[in-house]
Design a protein around this motif. Structure first.
Motif, PDB file in Angstrom:
ATOM      1  N   ALA A 186     -32.335  45.183  -0.368  1.00  0.00           N
ATOM      2  CA  ALA A 186     -32.601  45.065   1.072  1.00  0.00           C
ATOM      3  C   ALA A 186     -32.179  46.330   1.829  1.00  0.00           C
ATOM      4  O   ALA A 186     -31.189  46.967   1.478  1.00  0.00           O
ATOM      5  CB  ALA A 186     -31.846  43.857   1.622  1.00  0.00           C
ATOM      6  N   THR A 187     -32.921  46.638   2.878  1.00  0.00           N
ATOM      7  CA  THR A 187     -32.573  47.782   3.734  1.00  0.00           C
ATOM      8  C   THR A 187     -31.320  47.450   4.546  1.00  0.00           C
ATOM      9  O   THR A 187     -30.455  48.289   4.741  1.00  0.00           O
ATOM     10  CB  THR A 187     -33.755  48.098   4.690  1.00  0.00           C
ATOM     11  OG1 THR A 187     -34.867  48.454   3.880  1.00  0.00           O
ATOM     12  CG2 THR A 187     -33.420  49.235   5.643  1.00  0.00           C
ATOM     13  N   SER A 188     -31.241  46.214   5.027  1.00  0.00           N
ATOM     14  CA  SER A 188     -30.046  45.773   5.761  1.00  0.00           C
ATOM     15  C   SER A 188     -29.691  44.348   5.340  1.00  0.00           C
ATOM     16  O   SER A 188     -30.582  43.534   5.048  1.00  0.00           O
ATOM     17  CB  SER A 188     -30.297  45.753   7.267  1.00  0.00           C
ATOM     18  OG  SER A 188     -30.467  47.052   7.744  1.00  0.00           O
ATOM     19  N   ILE A 189     -28.382  44.088   5.323  1.00  0.00           N
ATOM     20  CA  ILE A 189     -27.887  42.736   5.027  1.00  0.00           C
ATOM     21  C   ILE A 189     -27.007  42.338   6.211  1.00  0.00           C
ATOM     22  O   ILE A 189     -26.046  43.053   6.539  1.00  0.00           O
ATOM     23  CB  ILE A 189     -27.055  42.715   3.720  1.00  0.00           C
ATOM     24  CG1 ILE A 189     -27.866  43.280   2.541  1.00  0.00           C
ATOM     25  CG2 ILE A 189     -26.565  41.304   3.421  1.00  0.00           C
ATOM     26  CD1 ILE A 189     -27.036  43.581   1.296  1.00  0.00           C
ATOM     27  N   LEU A 190     -27.353  41.241   6.861  1.00  0.00           N
ATOM     28  CA  LEU A 190     -26.563  40.807   8.018  1.00  0.00           C
ATOM     29  C   LEU A 190     -25.790  39.538   7.647  1.00  0.00           C
ATOM     30  O   LEU A 190     -26.387  38.536   7.238  1.00  0.00           O
ATOM     31  CB  LEU A 190     -27.486  40.541   9.211  1.00  0.00           C
ATOM     32  CG  LEU A 190     -28.408  41.713   9.611  1.00  0.00           C
ATOM     33  CD1 LEU A 190     -29.273  41.350  10.818  1.00  0.00           C
ATOM     34  CD2 LEU A 190     -27.588  42.966   9.920  1.00  0.00           C
ATOM     35  N   VAL A 191     -24.469  39.619   7.750  1.00  0.00           N
ATOM     36  CA  VAL A 191     -23.616  38.483   7.370  1.00  0.00           C
ATOM     37  C   VAL A 191     -22.632  38.182   8.500  1.00  0.00           C
ATOM     38  O   VAL A 191     -22.291  39.079   9.276  1.00  0.00           O
ATOM     39  CB  VAL A 191     -22.814  38.793   6.060  1.00  0.00           C
ATOM     40  CG1 VAL A 191     -23.742  38.889   4.857  1.00  0.00           C
ATOM     41  CG2 VAL A 191     -21.986  40.061   6.197  1.00  0.00           C
ATOM     42  N   PRO A 192     -22.158  36.926   8.579  1.00  0.00           N
ATOM     43  CA  PRO A 192     -21.236  36.589   9.672  1.00  0.00           C
ATOM     44  C   PRO A 192     -19.888  37.294   9.571  1.00  0.00           C
ATOM     45  O   PRO A 192     -19.199  37.443  10.571  1.00  0.00           O
ATOM     46  CB  PRO A 192     -21.064  35.075   9.559  1.00  0.00           C
ATOM     47  CG  PRO A 192     -21.725  34.641   8.321  1.00  0.00           C
ATOM     48  CD  PRO A 192     -22.540  35.756   7.775  1.00  0.00           C
ATOM     49  N   LYS A 215     -42.605  52.493   3.822  1.00  0.00           N
ATOM     50  CA  LYS A 215     -43.519  51.794   4.734  1.00  0.00           C
ATOM     51  C   LYS A 215     -43.254  50.294   4.854  1.00  0.00           C
ATOM     52  O   LYS A 215     -43.793  49.622   5.708  1.00  0.00           O
ATOM     53  CB  LYS A 215     -44.957  52.013   4.270  1.00  0.00           C
ATOM     54  CG  LYS A 215     -45.393  53.467   4.384  1.00  0.00           C
ATOM     55  CD  LYS A 215     -46.906  53.571   4.378  1.00  0.00           C
ATOM     56  CE  LYS A 215     -47.415  54.897   4.923  1.00  0.00           C
ATOM     57  NZ  LYS A 215     -46.748  56.069   4.386  1.00  0.00           N
ATOM     58  N   HIS A 216     -42.463  49.742   3.953  1.00  0.00           N
ATOM     59  CA  HIS A 216     -42.148  48.309   4.089  1.00  0.00           C
ATOM     60  C   HIS A 216     -40.656  48.096   3.865  1.00  0.00           C
ATOM     61  O   HIS A 216     -40.007  48.865   3.150  1.00  0.00           O
ATOM     62  CB  HIS A 216     -42.987  47.460   3.123  1.00  0.00           C
ATOM     63  CG  HIS A 216     -42.610  47.647   1.690  1.00  0.00           C
ATOM     64  ND1 HIS A 216     -41.734  46.818   1.049  1.00  0.00           N
ATOM     65  CD2 HIS A 216     -42.975  48.579   0.792  1.00  0.00           C
ATOM     66  CE1 HIS A 216     -41.584  47.227  -0.195  1.00  0.00           C
ATOM     67  NE2 HIS A 216     -42.331  48.295  -0.370  1.00  0.00           N
ATOM     68  N   PHE A 217     -40.133  47.065   4.501  1.00  0.00           N
ATOM     69  CA  PHE A 217     -38.682  46.878   4.540  1.00  0.00           C
ATOM     70  C   PHE A 217     -38.310  45.408   4.341  1.00  0.00           C
ATOM     71  O   PHE A 217     -39.073  44.526   4.732  1.00  0.00           O
ATOM     72  CB  PHE A 217     -38.139  47.344   5.903  1.00  0.00           C
ATOM     73  CG  PHE A 217     -38.420  48.800   6.169  1.00  0.00           C
ATOM     74  CD1 PHE A 217     -37.485  49.765   5.845  1.00  0.00           C
ATOM     75  CD2 PHE A 217     -39.637  49.207   6.711  1.00  0.00           C
ATOM     76  CE1 PHE A 217     -37.743  51.106   6.056  1.00  0.00           C
ATOM     77  CE2 PHE A 217     -39.917  50.545   6.934  1.00  0.00           C
ATOM     78  CZ  PHE A 217     -38.973  51.502   6.602  1.00  0.00           C
TER      79      PHE A 217
END
Ligand code: ADP
Ligand code: F6P
Length: 320
Positions: A186-192, A215-217
């Motif tokens: 993943a380009t970014s991982i968002l966690v609490p 071109k895709h994320f």
């Protein structure tokens, strides 16, 4: 002990069936009888109790879900509920119980132990959010399911040159999101567990990487962060990239158990019954430092779970 019970409680997880099988077969091998308590603590209170023999647990080692059903039972959080549970154990001759579930279920197990019914917990939840154990049954299978789903999403994301935002389960914890985020690149991982700035940490990053020809994320969002649809909209308006949100949901909880979950469940079940056989209760079977050991429930419940920030940083570094 001559007779023990086994129940599953809280959210189901692949590997619970393999653990039930192990508990039943280990107990029989040690000369004990086993009662299956259906629907967690609510079935205990209502006396939904069945006899289990070696054949009752045939053909379940691979299956997701739980043959004993599971439930969340508010009454068990009250003294009255515990009292009813203890009375039902006495009525059915149950001298100890193996409780397969998360930390909520372990609190019930602790209360039963305190009231004269020794219990041993086995960690089972796809969230892997139990502080005392480095592993919980179901986590590996759920990770593999998420990875398979995101690989599929990647195909369409790549073809349409889109950004795909995927929400994964985990309740308030980001362990499933972190591990799957690494595995799908993943380009970014968002966690609490980690504060983030959507503009700086996600949108600016995508815009910078876009300039290198990507071109895709894929962005992974833990359900504990929330607002996945809104995050997708902001990414689209901040990057100009067509963006879609996918909430994977309960598909993550089902499916055949992975090799790791079947083996871990089999070994944990054996350990739990061995403790009860020695008359030891109020314990949780845990996986720590590559070993299956046991811990006091009070101690286990009070341990803080540490989020691996170093791993998180490394995952962020890899997404270029
Ligand atoms: P998990 O076991 O996956 O953490 P829950 O938090 O929903 O799932 O807990 C499962 C069940 O365990 C609850 O529905 C309740 O019956 C029992 N339980 C949870 N917390 C307690 C508590 N503090 N005391 C007694 N029983 C509890
Ligand atoms: O604890 C397992 C889990 O699947 C969490 O990841 C999720 O937040 C929750 O259970 C969903 O619960 P329910 O099955 O009640 O929707």
């Amino acid at each position: 002990m001559k007779t023990i019970g086994v129940l599953t409680s809280g959210g189901d997880a692949p590997g619970m069936n393999a653990a039930i099988r192990s508990v039943v077969r280990t107990a029989i091998a040690k000369g004990m009888k086993v009662k299956g308590i259906r629907r967690g603590y609510s079935g205990l209170i209502d006396g939904e109790i069945i006899d289990l023999d070696a054949r009752s647990v045939s053909d379940i080692i691979h299956r997701g879900g739980t043959m004993l059903y599971t439930a969340r039972c508010l009454e068990f959080k009250t003294d009255q509920g515990i009292k009813k549970g203890v009375e039902m154990c006495k009525k059915h001759g149950i001298e100890g119980i193996v409780v397969i579930g998360g930390d909520g279920s372990f609190r019930g197990a602790r209360d039963l132990s305190l009231n004269g019914i020794p219990c041993v917990g086995i960690p089972g939840t796809i969230d892997n959010d139990i502080s005392c154990s480095e592993y919980t049954l179901g986590f590996d299978t759920a990770m593999n399911t998420v990875i398979e789903m995101v690989d599929r999403l990647r195909d369409t994301s790549q073809s349409h040159e889109r950004c795909t935002v995927v929400e994964v389960m985990g309740r308030k914890a980001g362990y499933l999101a972190l591990e799957t985020g690494i595995a799908v690149g993943a380009t970014s991982i968002l966690v609490p567990e980690v504060e983030f700035d959507l503009q700086k940490d996600v949108i600016d990053k995508i815009n910078a990487i876009k300039k290198t020809g990507k071109k895709h994320f894929i962005v992974i969002v833990a359900e504990g962060v929330g607002g996945t649809e809104a995050i997708a909209k902001e990414i689209q308006s901040g990057t100009g990239i067509d963006t879609r949100a996918t909430i994977l949901g309960h598909v993550q909880r089902g499916g055949n158990a992975s090799a790791r979950d079947r083996i871990m469940a089999s070994m944990m079940g054996y350990k739990a019954v061995s403790l009860l056989d020695e008359g030891i209760g109020n314990r949780v079977v845990v996986f720590r430092d590559d070993e299956i050991i046991d811990k006091d429930i009070y101690e286990a419940l009070s341990m803080p779970k540490v989020f691996d920030l170093d791993k998180f940083e490394k995952a962020t570094t890899l997404a270029l």
